[in-house]
Design a protein around this motif. Sequence first.
Motif, PDB file in Angstrom:
ATOM      1  N   ASN A   3       0.695  -1.129   0.058  1.00 15.66           N
ATOM      2  CA  ASN A   3      -0.054  -0.064   0.130  1.00 15.66           C
ATOM      3  C   ASN A   3       0.828   1.211   0.088  1.00 15.66           C
ATOM      4  OD1 ASN A   3      -2.729  -1.406  -0.019  1.00 15.66           O
ATOM      5  ND2 ASN A   3      -2.324  -1.833   2.265  1.00 15.66           N
ATOM      6  N   THR A  35       2.169   1.592  -3.283  1.00 17.12           N
ATOM      7  CA  THR A  35       0.862   2.089  -4.284  1.00 17.12           C
ATOM      8  C   THR A  35       0.721   3.654  -4.099  1.00 17.12           C
ATOM      9  OG1 THR A  35      -0.134   0.029  -4.126  1.00 17.12           O
ATOM     10  CG2 THR A  35      -1.521   1.866  -4.847  1.00 17.12           C
ATOM     11  N   ALA A  36       0.758   4.095  -2.781  1.00 17.67           N
ATOM     12  CA  ALA A  36       0.607   5.491  -2.558  1.00 17.67           C
ATOM     13  C   ALA A  36       1.790   6.334  -3.345  1.00 17.67           C
ATOM     14  CB  ALA A  36       0.320   5.744  -0.938  1.00 17.67           C
ATOM     15  N   SER A  88       1.502   6.535  -7.027  1.00 12.95           N
ATOM     16  CA  SER A  88       0.227   7.096  -7.607  1.00 12.95           C
ATOM     17  C   SER A  88       0.038   8.547  -7.734  1.00 12.95           C
ATOM     18  CB  SER A  88      -1.103   6.545  -6.843  1.00 12.95           C
ATOM     19  OG  SER A  88      -2.165   7.151  -7.286  1.00 12.95           O
ATOM     20  N   ASP A 136      -2.575  10.042  -8.456  1.00 13.58           N
ATOM     21  CA  ASP A 136      -4.260  10.266  -8.337  1.00 13.58           C
ATOM     22  C   ASP A 136      -4.508  10.600  -6.761  1.00 13.58           C
ATOM     23  OD1 ASP A 136      -6.959  10.721  -8.656  1.00 13.58           O
ATOM     24  OD2 ASP A 136      -7.434   8.678  -8.425  1.00 13.58           O
ATOM     25  N   ARG A 137      -4.910  11.451  -6.429  1.00  9.46           N
ATOM     26  CA  ARG A 137      -5.260  11.900  -4.880  1.00  9.46           C
ATOM     27  C   ARG A 137      -6.070  10.640  -4.171  1.00  9.46           C
ATOM     28  NH1 ARG A 137      -4.667  15.938  -1.438  1.00  9.46           N
ATOM     29  NH2 ARG A 137      -5.149  15.377   0.664  1.00  9.46           N
ATOM     30  N   ALA A 138      -7.150  10.370  -4.850  1.00 14.40           N
ATOM     31  CA  ALA A 138      -8.179   9.391  -4.630  1.00 14.40           C
ATOM     32  C   ALA A 138      -7.469   8.093  -4.306  1.00 14.40           C
ATOM     33  CB  ALA A 138      -9.335   9.314  -5.366  1.00 14.40           C
ATOM     34  N   SER A 139      -6.474   7.447  -5.277  1.00 15.57           N
ATOM     35  CA  SER A 139      -5.929   6.335  -5.194  1.00 15.57           C
ATOM     36  C   SER A 139      -4.975   6.527  -3.872  1.00 15.57           C
ATOM     37  CB  SER A 139      -5.074   6.033  -6.430  1.00 15.57           C
ATOM     38  OG  SER A 139      -6.106   5.819  -7.392  1.00 15.57           O
ATOM     39  N   THR A 140      -4.378   7.533  -3.812  1.00 19.26           N
ATOM     40  CA  THR A 140      -3.378   8.003  -2.795  1.00 19.26           C
ATOM     41  C   THR A 140      -3.837   7.872  -1.635  1.00 19.26           C
ATOM     42  OG1 THR A 140      -1.767   9.506  -4.125  1.00 19.26           O
ATOM     43  CG2 THR A 140      -1.781   9.376  -1.804  1.00 19.26           C
ATOM     44  N   LEU A 155      -6.841   6.171  -0.869  1.00 18.94           N
ATOM     45  CA  LEU A 155      -7.096   4.928  -0.396  1.00 18.94           C
ATOM     46  C   LEU A 155      -6.071   3.920  -0.202  1.00 18.94           C
ATOM     47  CD1 LEU A 155      -9.182   2.646  -0.813  1.00 18.94           C
ATOM     48  CD2 LEU A 155      -8.724   2.394  -3.221  1.00 18.94           C
ATOM     49  N   ALA A 156      -4.556   4.130  -0.615  1.00 18.22           N
ATOM     50  CA  ALA A 156      -3.755   3.340  -0.329  1.00 18.22           C
ATOM     51  C   ALA A 156      -3.315   3.564   1.034  1.00 18.22           C
ATOM     52  CB  ALA A 156      -2.560   3.712  -1.343  1.00 18.22           C
TER      53      ALA A 156
END
Length: 469
Positions: A261, A264-265, A268, A270-274, A276-277
């Motif tokens: 995770n 992934t952060a 990434s 993308d703020r939303a993906s970050t 979430l991670a």
Amino acid sequence: MSAASLRWRLGWLVIATLAVVLVPLGIISFRATLVEVTELSDARLAQSARTVDLLVREAGLDALRARADRAAPAPPRLTIPVAGHEVETEVGFRVTDASGAVRLESANFASVPRTTASPDGFGQLVIDAMHWRTYTLRDPASGITILAGERYDSRNDITRALWLDHALPLLLGMPLVALLVGWAVRRGLRPLDRLADTLRRRAPGSREPVDLTPLPPELQPMIAALNDQLARLEDALERERRFSADVAHELRTPIASSLINVETAIGSHDRASTDLALGQTQQALTVLARRVEQLLALARIEAGAAAAHARVDLRDIAMEVIDELALPIADWSVELALTLPPQPLVVEGFAAGLAALLRNLVENALRHVPQGGAVELRVEAQADTAMIEVIDNGPGIPPERRDEVFARFHREPGGRGDGYGLGLSIVQRVAQTHRARIELDDAPGGRGLCVRVCIPLARMNASTMPSST
């Protein structure tokens, strides 16, 4: 100051004990013998006076006097030959008439003044620094007085002889006794020498029981305690090894999930993906923290630190474990079915240990089912037993290999992931702690494995509420 040698202490204690016993006994014996000798000497003195009195009565004083004058024209001898050497005459006597005139006396009484008066019976005289023990016998009818005496020199000789007879055995015997006691102590302590030699010859780090046969009864408690200590040491080291392996096994999954995770952060844009991670990372770290607490609880359980089991609800523990494993279940695309009873299912045990048992059973099933497979967790009550079943549709385990899966570091082929083969070993150890029974069977459909754990239910009462951690 260093401690005294055991041989030295035993030797001196034995010698001191003998001295404490023998010296008083010798003194008592000496005094008793001295009293007997004194009484015997007094009896001899009185008997001598009565013998002279009998002679005077039978033969007459004048006749005895005339016979003595004829028999001793020369100065009388004060010694007599006995056993080849001269012995001084010990007892003397004097016979006086009613007027006090000396009518008859022995030669060794010549130094005693003739005017000396003596009371009837036993008495003492001191003449020219010479001490005499006397016995006076008077005949009121004839007026004759017989004085028998003995110098204390002879009695002192007897006293000195008694001292030598009682003291010499102690003076000469105690060194010999000391040597014999030292030899006896050394011989008696040979088992200790054998024990020391056995311990010296042991291989470094060996924790095998000490074997010393034949074993004296006095050493049996010490050897038993030593072997018990070695067994405890081996058990403690084994717990340390198991705990180290368990830590690696239990923390591997949450740490790996956290790293994935975080990567992934970081990668990434993308703020939303970050977000979430990072949320999943936080969740994984929370799981990691809880897993650490559970491992510490397991360590306390193995070390015997827990005083008593608590009442815990298996339903709550099962739901917590499923929530904790939600991410791996989703990553592996495995269908999980959960069957729980409608009422609390309370057992007496350690919540951390039971959670480790459930988690490892489910994780073991997840690793051995194919992608898209199914795993079912059932928790239900049967009579007085709580039954946990984990069923999967994986390849299963042949009956001939089912006893081997509980061995540490044993891994069945075909499993997903890089497990260390400790899961079922942890399950078995927790089950033993809770007096539970583990069974391995075929899954109901004929394919896969069913692991069944039966735990005794707790006795419920109105004032007791189930608790879990």
